[in-house]
Design a protein around this motif. Structure first.
Motif, PDB file in Angstrom:
ATOM      1  N   ALA A 222       0.805  -1.224   0.000  1.00 56.05           N
ATOM      2  CA  ALA A 222       0.000   0.000   0.000  1.00 56.05           C
ATOM      3  C   ALA A 222       0.836   1.271   0.000  1.00 56.05           C
ATOM      4  CB  ALA A 222      -0.943   0.009   1.199  1.00 56.05           C
ATOM      5  N   THR A 223       2.145   1.154   0.339  1.00 55.58           N
ATOM      6  CA  THR A 223       3.046   2.309   0.280  1.00 55.58           C
ATOM      7  C   THR A 223       4.391   1.850  -0.259  1.00 55.58           C
ATOM      8  OG1 THR A 223       4.155   2.067   2.443  1.00 55.58           O
ATOM      9  CG2 THR A 223       2.009   3.182   2.431  1.00 55.58           C
ATOM     10  N   GLY A 224       5.264   2.804  -0.476  1.00 51.67           N
ATOM     11  CA  GLY A 224       6.625   2.462  -0.825  1.00 51.67           C
ATOM     12  C   GLY A 224       7.316   1.717   0.307  1.00 51.67           C
ATOM     13  N   ALA A 225       8.544   1.263   0.029  1.00 44.77           N
ATOM     14  CA  ALA A 225       9.249   0.402   0.971  1.00 44.77           C
ATOM     15  C   ALA A 225      10.604   0.972   1.328  1.00 44.77           C
ATOM     16  CB  ALA A 225       9.412  -0.999   0.373  1.00 44.77           C
ATOM     17  N   VAL A 226      11.110   0.573   2.488  1.00 48.68           N
ATOM     18  CA  VAL A 226      12.467   0.932   2.879  1.00 48.68           C
ATOM     19  C   VAL A 226      13.467   0.206   1.993  1.00 48.68           C
ATOM     20  CG1 VAL A 226      14.179   0.736   4.740  1.00 48.68           C
ATOM     21  CG2 VAL A 226      11.838   1.458   5.265  1.00 48.68           C
ATOM     22  N   LEU A 227      13.239  -1.082   1.755  1.00 52.49           N
ATOM     23  CA  LEU A 227      14.210  -1.917   1.050  1.00 52.49           C
ATOM     24  C   LEU A 227      13.771  -2.168  -0.389  1.00 52.49           C
ATOM     25  CD1 LEU A 227      14.989  -4.414   3.957  1.00 52.49           C
ATOM     26  CD2 LEU A 227      16.245  -2.352   3.308  1.00 52.49           C
ATOM     27  N   ALA A 228      13.431  -1.102  -1.089  1.00 53.40           N
ATOM     28  CA  ALA A 228      13.103  -1.181  -2.515  1.00 53.40           C
ATOM     29  C   ALA A 228      13.562   0.112  -3.168  1.00 53.40           C
ATOM     30  CB  ALA A 228      11.609  -1.398  -2.727  1.00 53.40           C
ATOM     31  N   ILE A 229      14.347  -0.016  -4.198  1.00 52.95           N
ATOM     32  CA  ILE A 229      14.890   1.154  -4.887  1.00 52.95           C
ATOM     33  C   ILE A 229      13.767   1.949  -5.551  1.00 52.95           C
ATOM     34  CG2 ILE A 229      16.317   1.872  -6.842  1.00 52.95           C
ATOM     35  CD1 ILE A 229      17.956   1.078  -4.420  1.00 52.95           C
ATOM     36  N   GLY A 230      13.829   3.276  -5.401  1.00 51.89           N
ATOM     37  CA  GLY A 230      12.926   4.157  -6.123  1.00 51.89           C
ATOM     38  C   GLY A 230      11.551   4.323  -5.518  1.00 51.89           C
ATOM     39  N   THR A 231      11.351   3.841  -4.301  1.00 54.31           N
ATOM     40  CA  THR A 231      10.060   4.025  -3.637  1.00 54.31           C
ATOM     41  C   THR A 231      10.297   4.666  -2.274  1.00 54.31           C
ATOM     42  OG1 THR A 231       9.967   1.926  -2.399  1.00 54.31           O
ATOM     43  CG2 THR A 231       9.322   1.869  -4.725  1.00 54.31           C
ATOM     44  N   GLU A 232       9.300   5.389  -1.792  1.00 54.77           N
ATOM     45  CA  GLU A 232       9.419   6.074  -0.511  1.00 54.77           C
ATOM     46  C   GLU A 232       8.381   5.532   0.466  1.00 54.77           C
ATOM     47  OE1 GLU A 232      11.673   8.177   0.661  1.00 54.77           O
ATOM     48  OE2 GLU A 232      12.787   7.997  -1.232  1.00 54.77           O
ATOM     49  N   PRO A 233       8.793   5.210   1.698  1.00 57.84           N
ATOM     50  CA  PRO A 233       7.874   4.591   2.656  1.00 57.84           C
ATOM     51  C   PRO A 233       6.616   5.405   2.932  1.00 57.84           C
ATOM     52  CG  PRO A 233      10.138   4.421   3.423  1.00 57.84           C
ATOM     53  CD  PRO A 233      10.157   5.321   2.221  1.00 57.84           C
ATOM     54  N   GLY A 234       6.710   6.728   2.877  1.00 58.65           N
ATOM     55  CA  GLY A 234       5.542   7.538   3.176  1.00 58.65           C
ATOM     56  C   GLY A 234       4.577   7.709   2.027  1.00 58.65           C
ATOM     57  N   ALA A 235       4.952   7.257   0.836  1.00 57.57           N
ATOM     58  CA  ALA A 235       4.141   7.507  -0.357  1.00 57.57           C
ATOM     59  C   ALA A 235       3.131   6.384  -0.600  1.00 57.57           C
ATOM     60  CB  ALA A 235       5.047   7.646  -1.578  1.00 57.57           C
ATOM     61  N   ALA A 270      -5.593   1.570   3.407  1.00 53.94           N
ATOM     62  CA  ALA A 270      -5.731   0.122   3.559  1.00 53.94           C
ATOM     63  C   ALA A 270      -6.795  -0.225   4.597  1.00 53.94           C
ATOM     64  CB  ALA A 270      -4.382  -0.483   3.941  1.00 53.94           C
ATOM     65  N   ILE A 271      -6.783   0.468   5.735  1.00 57.39           N
ATOM     66  CA  ILE A 271      -7.777   0.188   6.772  1.00 57.39           C
ATOM     67  C   ILE A 271      -9.184   0.478   6.248  1.00 57.39           C
ATOM     68  CG2 ILE A 271      -8.648   0.902   9.030  1.00 57.39           C
ATOM     69  CD1 ILE A 271      -5.736   1.389   9.868  1.00 57.39           C
ATOM     70  N   ASN A 272      -9.348   1.618   5.591  1.00 56.49           N
ATOM     71  CA  ASN A 272     -10.672   1.966   5.068  1.00 56.49           C
ATOM     72  C   ASN A 272     -11.128   1.023   3.960  1.00 56.49           C
ATOM     73  OD1 ASN A 272     -11.196   4.183   6.768  1.00 56.49           O
ATOM     74  ND2 ASN A 272      -9.932   5.537   5.499  1.00 56.49           N
ATOM     75  N   ALA A 273     -10.172   0.372   3.286  1.00 55.61           N
ATOM     76  CA  ALA A 273     -10.526  -0.614   2.260  1.00 55.61           C
ATOM     77  C   ALA A 273     -10.915  -1.952   2.870  1.00 55.61           C
ATOM     78  CB  ALA A 273      -9.355  -0.809   1.296  1.00 55.61           C
ATOM     79  N   GLY A 274     -10.643  -2.132   4.167  1.00 55.06           N
ATOM     80  CA  GLY A 274     -11.072  -3.353   4.841  1.00 55.06           C
ATOM     81  C   GLY A 274     -10.010  -4.394   5.067  1.00 55.06           C
ATOM     82  N   VAL A 275      -8.719  -4.024   4.917  1.00 58.18           N
ATOM     83  CA  VAL A 275      -7.685  -5.031   5.173  1.00 58.18           C
ATOM     84  C   VAL A 275      -7.743  -5.462   6.634  1.00 58.18           C
ATOM     85  CG1 VAL A 275      -6.196  -4.031   3.385  1.00 58.18           C
ATOM     86  CG2 VAL A 275      -5.803  -3.459   5.798  1.00 58.18           C
ATOM     87  N   ASP A 276      -7.204  -6.641   6.893  1.00 54.48           N
ATOM     88  CA  ASP A 276      -7.256  -7.215   8.236  1.00 54.48           C
ATOM     89  C   ASP A 276      -6.068  -6.809   9.096  1.00 54.48           C
ATOM     90  OD1 ASP A 276      -9.632  -9.179   7.873  1.00 54.48           O
ATOM     91  OD2 ASP A 276      -8.346  -9.537   6.131  1.00 54.48           O
ATOM     92  N   SER A 277      -4.942  -6.496   8.458  1.00 57.82           N
ATOM     93  CA  SER A 277      -3.753  -6.146   9.235  1.00 57.82           C
ATOM     94  C   SER A 277      -2.837  -5.254   8.420  1.00 57.82           C
ATOM     95  CB  SER A 277      -3.002  -7.402   9.688  1.00 57.82           C
ATOM     96  OG  SER A 277      -2.656  -8.223   8.595  1.00 57.82           O
ATOM     97  N   ILE A 278      -1.958  -4.569   9.155  1.00 62.97           N
ATOM     98  CA  ILE A 278      -0.980  -3.660   8.559  1.00 62.97           C
ATOM     99  C   ILE A 278       0.414  -4.111   8.951  1.00 62.97           C
ATOM    100  CG2 ILE A 278      -0.107  -1.287   8.496  1.00 62.97           C
ATOM    101  CD1 ILE A 278      -2.838  -1.494   7.217  1.00 62.97           C
ATOM    102  N   GLU A 279       1.287  -4.253   7.961  1.00 60.99           N
ATOM    103  CA  GLU A 279       2.690  -4.562   8.222  1.00 60.99           C
ATOM    104  C   GLU A 279       3.482  -3.257   8.340  1.00 60.99           C
ATOM    105  OE1 GLU A 279       3.273  -7.961   8.472  1.00 60.99           O
ATOM    106  OE2 GLU A 279       1.115  -8.031   8.058  1.00 60.99           O
ATOM    107  N   HIS A 280       4.340  -3.188   9.328  1.00 61.00           N
ATOM    108  CA  HIS A 280       5.283  -2.083   9.578  1.00 61.00           C
ATOM    109  C   HIS A 280       4.632  -0.918  10.333  1.00 61.00           C
ATOM    110  CE1 HIS A 280       7.943  -4.330   6.990  1.00 61.00           C
ATOM    111  NE2 HIS A 280       7.158  -4.134   5.941  1.00 61.00           N
ATOM    112  N   ALA A 281       3.709  -0.191   9.688  1.00 63.91           N
ATOM    113  CA  ALA A 281       3.031   0.955  10.328  1.00 63.91           C
ATOM    114  C   ALA A 281       4.026   1.951  10.900  1.00 63.91           C
ATOM    115  CB  ALA A 281       2.066   0.464  11.417  1.00 63.91           C
ATOM    116  N   SER A 282       5.138   2.158  10.210  1.00 64.35           N
ATOM    117  CA  SER A 282       6.250   2.932  10.773  1.00 64.35           C
ATOM    118  C   SER A 282       5.906   4.381  11.045  1.00 64.35           C
ATOM    119  CB  SER A 282       7.446   2.872   9.814  1.00 64.35           C
ATOM    120  OG  SER A 282       7.818   1.545   9.552  1.00 64.35           O
ATOM    121  N   LEU A 283       5.127   4.996  10.172  1.00 64.99           N
ATOM    122  CA  LEU A 283       4.864   6.429  10.275  1.00 64.99           C
ATOM    123  C   LEU A 283       3.423   6.702  10.682  1.00 64.99           C
ATOM    124  CD1 LEU A 283       6.815   7.479   7.048  1.00 64.99           C
ATOM    125  CD2 LEU A 283       7.649   7.423   9.414  1.00 64.99           C
TER     126      LEU A 283
END
Length: 434
Positions: A222-235, A270-283
């Motif tokens: 649902a967002t960018g990743a820490v360990l992926a080139i060219g993506t930002e975790p907050g986006a 993601a929560i509003n879409a109805g997912v059951d859990s969130i991984e990381h939730a860093s920010l």
């Protein structure tokens, strides 16, 4: 004491790697009745510690728990009366069927599916020996390798924990679930792009494909990743429409959906879409944590591995982009974790093992206590609460009817939670592993 006897293991693992039928001799185990004497017993679902309790195991299940007395006739005795006995531990965020993190961006592509499966078999064994008898495996670059590994473990071809697997990452093109920065993404092997979706319709179709091919749940990015080139975790990445399409398909088939999400907007989407859990939730900010509590959404927050990435990643020369993003999220994630504990948000034990070495999963317990949990809360997050997050009623607790999955430690983990980093004995399904 009974032990699993692995015969023809090399042939079994080779069969796993190349997708061939398993040898018939993969696992032989004697599931006779057992009488397990415990010193202190933590059942995984209550806050009480019982003493002098005996567990009666029939085949692979717990039949009953009672005060120890004379050994019933015909039962094999396991004397753990000098130990604290807990349910087998559960890690909700692992990557067994993958190579592990390194400075080499291309490593996942260089390894064939066969090599990846062999590495996965090794990862599964060390995870089980560390006391983690169940894991939720939340994605692999080589799509469906996790399904193959899960099936091999279930058949007894290789030793490992019970696995619930995602099959692949559902991600936008060039998103946080892609192997970016190696070759043009369109040139990646097809099995590395099984979950790439650009529209809600594609996202729904990919969800169906993964479930049809053995996935137990769905992992979205649902967002960018820490360990992926060219993506930002907050986006944000997958759109609200894509997320809703995925959840609709998965929930219609009785399957759960989890979302990799660091940034507040992506988490809320993601929560509003109805997912059951969130991984990381860093920010996650206050409003986001309150939303998670309102919806009963689970958080799976890997609050140890930021330390490992900073220390080992720096030493080994991981990409500076990775190290920067890790620095920007580690302390924020730990602060969010502390606040989530205060608010009573649902939290399960999740490490991102694979970023740091498999078998070291228990290192996170210390941080969970440091950042707000009691030792018993931390233990329950990796036992009964973790089972609850997965929707399982067969693991995670020492109660009648559940699998006979146990760990035993000499030290008292309620006094020193670090005791769980050195497990003395492990049993899975009534069979002694160590």
């Amino acid at each position: 004491m009974r032990r699993v006897r692995q015969r023809g293991l090399i042939a079994a693992v080779a069969a796993l790697a190349f997708g061939q039928p398993a040898p018939a001799t993969a696992q032989q185990a004697d599931y006779g009745p057992q009488y397990i004497r415990t010193g202190r017993l933590i059942d995984g679902v209550s806050d009480t510690v019982q003493v002098n309790q005996c567990i009666i195991v029939m085949h692979d299940r717990i039949e009953r728990i009672e005060r120890c007395g004379q050994t019933p006739r015909g039962m094999h005795v396991i004397d753990w009366s000098a130990y604290t006995v807990l349910p087998g531990l559960i890690d909700l965020h692992t990557h067994l069927a993958d190579l592990g993190q390194s400075a080499d961006l291309a490593a996942p592509m260089k390894a064939s599916p066969a090599e990846t499966a062999l590495v996965g078999a090794r990862n599964a064994r060390v995870t089980l020996e560390a006391g983690f008898t169940s894991v939720r495996d939340v994605g692999t670059y080589r799509g469906l390798t996790d399904v193959t590994l899960r099936n091999a473990i279930e058949r007894g071809d290789v030793p490992g924990p019970r696995m619930w697997v995602a099959g692949a990452y559902l991600t936008i093109p060039k998103g946080g679930g892609e192997l970016n920065g190696v070759v043009p993404n369109e040139q990646l092997p097809p099995d590395m792009r099984l979950g790439v979706a650009a529209t809600p319709e594609e996202a729904a179709a990919k969800t169906t494909y993964l479930l049809d091919h053995g996935a137990d749940f769905i992992k979205t990015i649902a967002t960018g990743a820490v360990l992926a080139i060219g993506t930002e975790p907050g986006a944000p990445e997958l759109t609200p429409e894509q997320l809703r399409a995925i959840v609709k398909v998965a929930h219609a088939r009785g399957k759960k959906v989890t979302a990799h999400a660091h940034g507040a907007i992506g988490i809320q989407n993601a929560i509003n879409a109805g997912v059951d859990s969130i991984e990381h939730a860093s920010l996650a900010d206050e409003a986001t944590l309150q939303l998670a509590k309102k919806h009963g959404t689970w958080l799976a927050m890997d609050i140890y591995n930021g330390t490992y990435i900073d220390e080992v990643g720096t030493k080994e020369g991981w990409p500076e982009e990775y190290l920067r993003k890790n620095r920007e999220t580690t302390d924020a994630q730990r602060a969010a974790f502390r606040r989530a504990v205060e608010l009573g948000v649902n939290i399960g034990y999740a490490t991102d093992a694979g970023v740091y070495p498999h078998g070291l999963n228990a290192r996170q317990f210390r941080n969970m206590v440091k950042y707000g949990m009691t030792p018993m809360q931390a233990i329950r997050s990796a036992t009964g609460r973790a089972a609850e997050e997965m929707g399982r009623t067969d693991v995670g607790a020492i109660v009648p009817g559940r699998y006979a999955d146990f760990v035993a430690v000499k030290a008292d983990p309620l006094t020193d939670i670090g005791a769980l980093e050195t497990i003395d004995h492990v049993m899975k399904g009534g069979v002694l592993v160590r």
